[in-house]
Design a protein around this motif. Structure first.
Motif, mmCIF file in Angstrom:
data_model
loop_
_atom_site.group_PDB
_atom_site.id
_atom_site.type_symbol
_atom_site.label_atom_id
_atom_site.label_comp_id
_atom_site.label_asym_id
_atom_site.label_seq_id
_atom_site.Cartn_x
_atom_site.Cartn_y
_atom_site.Cartn_z
ATOM 1 N N GLY A 183 2.867 -3.659 -12.501
ATOM 2 C CA GLY A 183 3.731 -2.694 -13.183
ATOM 3 C C GLY A 183 3.739 -1.326 -12.545
ATOM 4 N N ALA A 184 3.247 -1.204 -11.314
ATOM 5 C CA ALA A 184 3.167 0.091 -10.645
ATOM 6 C C ALA A 184 4.214 0.197 -9.541
ATOM 7 N N GLN A 185 4.543 1.422 -9.189
ATOM 8 C CA GLN A 185 5.434 1.681 -8.059
ATOM 9 C C GLN A 185 4.654 2.141 -6.819
ATOM 10 N N ILE A 186 3.505 2.794 -7.044
ATOM 11 C CA ILE A 186 2.754 3.381 -5.939
ATOM 12 C C ILE A 186 1.260 3.102 -6.119
ATOM 13 N N VAL A 187 0.598 2.781 -5.020
ATOM 14 C CA VAL A 187 -0.863 2.737 -4.962
ATOM 15 C C VAL A 187 -1.295 3.708 -3.872
ATOM 16 N N VAL A 188 -2.258 4.567 -4.185
ATOM 17 C CA VAL A 188 -2.816 5.468 -3.179
ATOM 18 C C VAL A 188 -4.319 5.203 -3.105
ATOM 19 N N GLU A 189 -4.839 4.998 -1.884
ATOM 20 C CA GLU A 189 -6.272 4.724 -1.718
ATOM 21 C C GLU A 189 -6.826 5.536 -0.561
ATOM 22 N N SER A 190 -8.148 5.787 -0.627
ATOM 23 C CA SER A 190 -8.761 6.591 0.438
ATOM 24 C C SER A 190 -10.107 6.015 0.879
ATOM 25 N N PHE A 191 -10.226 4.687 0.818
ATOM 26 C CA PHE A 191 -11.436 4.049 1.319
ATOM 27 C C PHE A 191 -11.413 4.021 2.853
ATOM 28 N N SER A 192 -12.547 3.698 3.442
ATOM 29 C CA SER A 192 -12.603 3.558 4.896
ATOM 30 C C SER A 192 -11.645 2.463 5.340
ATOM 31 N N PRO A 193 -11.007 2.614 6.509
ATOM 32 C CA PRO A 193 -10.082 1.589 6.993
ATOM 33 C C PRO A 193 -10.709 0.204 6.977
ATOM 34 N N GLY A 194 -9.962 -0.756 6.486
ATOM 35 C CA GLY A 194 -10.439 -2.125 6.433
ATOM 36 C C GLY A 194 -11.079 -2.511 5.116
ATOM 37 N N THR A 195 -11.485 -1.544 4.306
ATOM 38 C CA THR A 195 -12.166 -1.842 3.051
ATOM 39 C C THR A 195 -11.258 -2.577 2.081
ATOM 40 N N MET A 196 -10.043 -2.087 1.920
ATOM 41 C CA MET A 196 -9.122 -2.719 0.960
ATOM 42 C C MET A 196 -8.801 -4.153 1.380
ATOM 43 N N ASP A 197 -8.614 -4.376 2.665
ATOM 44 C CA ASP A 197 -8.381 -5.743 3.143
ATOM 45 C C ASP A 197 -9.592 -6.630 2.856
ATOM 46 N N ALA A 198 -10.784 -6.089 3.061
ATOM 47 C CA ALA A 198 -12.010 -6.873 2.904
ATOM 48 C C ALA A 198 -12.224 -7.333 1.475
ATOM 49 N N ILE A 199 -11.745 -6.567 0.501
ATOM 50 C CA ILE A 199 -11.937 -6.953 -0.902
ATOM 51 C C ILE A 199 -10.682 -7.590 -1.503
ATOM 52 N N GLY A 200 -9.723 -7.903 -0.654
ATOM 53 C CA GLY A 200 -8.533 -8.600 -1.138
ATOM 54 C C GLY A 200 -7.512 -7.726 -1.821
#
Length: 410
Positions: A99-116
């Motif tokens: 139900g969102a239009q935008i996600v903003v994240e600031s983890f280290s590169p690759g972190t979001m991919d690593a946790i799916g």
């Protein structure tokens, strides 16, 4: 997203999932929240965003709800706690993304991919999603995995070469301006991505914001100083040291005043301080004579006693009368009480259960569309204050929420 005639703010009905922490990302999402977006800030259970534990604290008393930095960065947001290391926590993020239009994240590169939870994962759930990543050096390149802090990013971005002195080591300006500049860039990138989706009928997009790159974009002063180097051989200047006759930061009875001179304005300054007789001397009577660097110390010997006898406001008023370029070095107290800010009702007083009513900086611009008035900002949220509220919005029952809390997921 369609703006109805009754809509108050440009980003009404836009939901932002805020997976940022510390300074740059939260400042960007705060800007989105300022313009109407429903920003859901996801924080770690128990400790929350690291800035909750960073000074300055209200009345110098540490506490998760007392950090001035956190409160500044997180107005107009809702806070929910969620353990992203747990599978159930990640499932909840995916439910929110639907139900969102935008996600903003600031983890280290690759972190979001690593946790799916990378963009490729989330766009399968919501093809129209705009995802903005804020990182030190970007999502690729040889610097991708380097650690970065405000100090070294300021230096590597190029700005520090203009905030030092030829006789001393380079200096960093105070504050977190590199992080804030990146936050502006992240807000703009997110808005541009949303524009593509809403007005170009495009799919969502992935916006990669590098703090290093945005720092390089903010070196305008450096470029001017480098040009000056071509003529003078000097590299940069420390604030407060006069590098030309008539210029520099001068002490007043209640602070400091910046004055810019140059041959054109020096006669005005000389008249302002009541030393008109100097203009009758050969070394002061011509533009060439006034531009001679040998005049710098002589001029300071005349002007500093004059400014020391006056307040910053008295010097400012004199500069206005004699058409002299300059301005006071304002303290925070000066800014809060500045008549221009007061006249425009810039600062907003916001109540908070921990601090009580305190003043916050206002909006970054004003809209003058008829019938539109910026609403009063919502206070920064308490840690996890809206967890139950947000979870109920995606269909979880009170019992299900209680079970999540018992398991440490929220």
């Amino acid at each position: 997203m369609t703006l109805e005639p009754t809509s108050i703010m440009p980003l009404d009905d836009v939901r932002v999932i805020d997976l940022t922490h510390r300074t740059a990302g939260p400042f960007g999402t705060r800007i989105l929240g300022d313009y109407g977006a429903d920003v859901i800030k996801i924080e770690r259970p128990e400790t929350g965003d690291p800035t909750r534990s960073m000074p300055p604290f209200y009345k110098d008393e540490p506490g998760l709800e007392r950090s001035g930095l956190f409160m500044f960065l997180n107005t107009n947001k809702r806070s929910m706690t969620l353990d992203l290391k747990s599978e159930r926590g990640r499932e909840i993020v995916k439910e929110l993304v639907k139900g969102a239009q935008i996600v903003v994240e600031s983890f280290s590169p690759g972190t979001m991919d690593a946790i799916g939870l990378g963009y490729e994962d989330l766009k399968k759930i919501n093809p129209k999603l705009v995802m903005t990543s804020v990182s030190n050096y970007g999502q690729d390149g040889p610097y991708r995995d380097y650690i970065g802090i405000e100090l070294n990013l300021y230096a590597m971005g190029g700005s520090m070469t203009s905030s030092g002195d030829v006789d001393n080591e380079p200096l960093k300006t105070a504050g977190r301006m590199v992080s804030y500049h990146a936050g502006y860039a992240a807000a703009l990138a997110s808005a541009l991505g949303l524009f593509q989706v809403e007005f170009r009928d495009a799919d969502g997009d992935y916006m990669d914001v590098s703090i290093f790159e945005t720092a390089m974009h903010s070196i305008d002063m450096r470029l001017g100083r480098l040009m000056g180097y071509q003529y003078t051989g000097h590299i940069g200047t420390r604030p407060g040291r006069a590098v030309a006759v008539g210029g520099g930061v001068h002490p007043c009875s209640d602070g400091f005043f910046l004055m810019t001179g140059g041959p054109r304005f020096i006669p005005n300054i000389i008249r302002m301080i009541g030393m008109e007789e100097l203009l009758e001397q050969p070394e002061w009577g011509t533009a060439e004579g006034r531009a001679n660097p040998d005049r710098i110390d002589e001029f300071l010997a005349h002007i500093i006693p004059w400014t020391l006898e006056r307040t910053k406001e008295e010097v400012r008023a004199a500069c206005e009368e004699f058409a002299v370029l300059g301005g006071p070095l304002n303290t925070i107290e000066d800014l809060v009480n500045n008549p221009q800010f007061v006249a425009r009702n810039y600062f907003q007083e916001i109540d908070h259960p921990t601090t009580g009513p305190i003043k916050y900086p206002g909006y970054h611009n004003r809209m003058h569309r008829e019938g539109v008035d910026f609403p009063k900002r919502r206070r920064p949220p308490l840690l996890g204050e809206h967890t139950d509220e947000v979870l109920s919005e995606i269909g979880l029952s009170a019992d299900a929420i209680a079970a999540l809390r018992k398991d440490g997921v929220v």
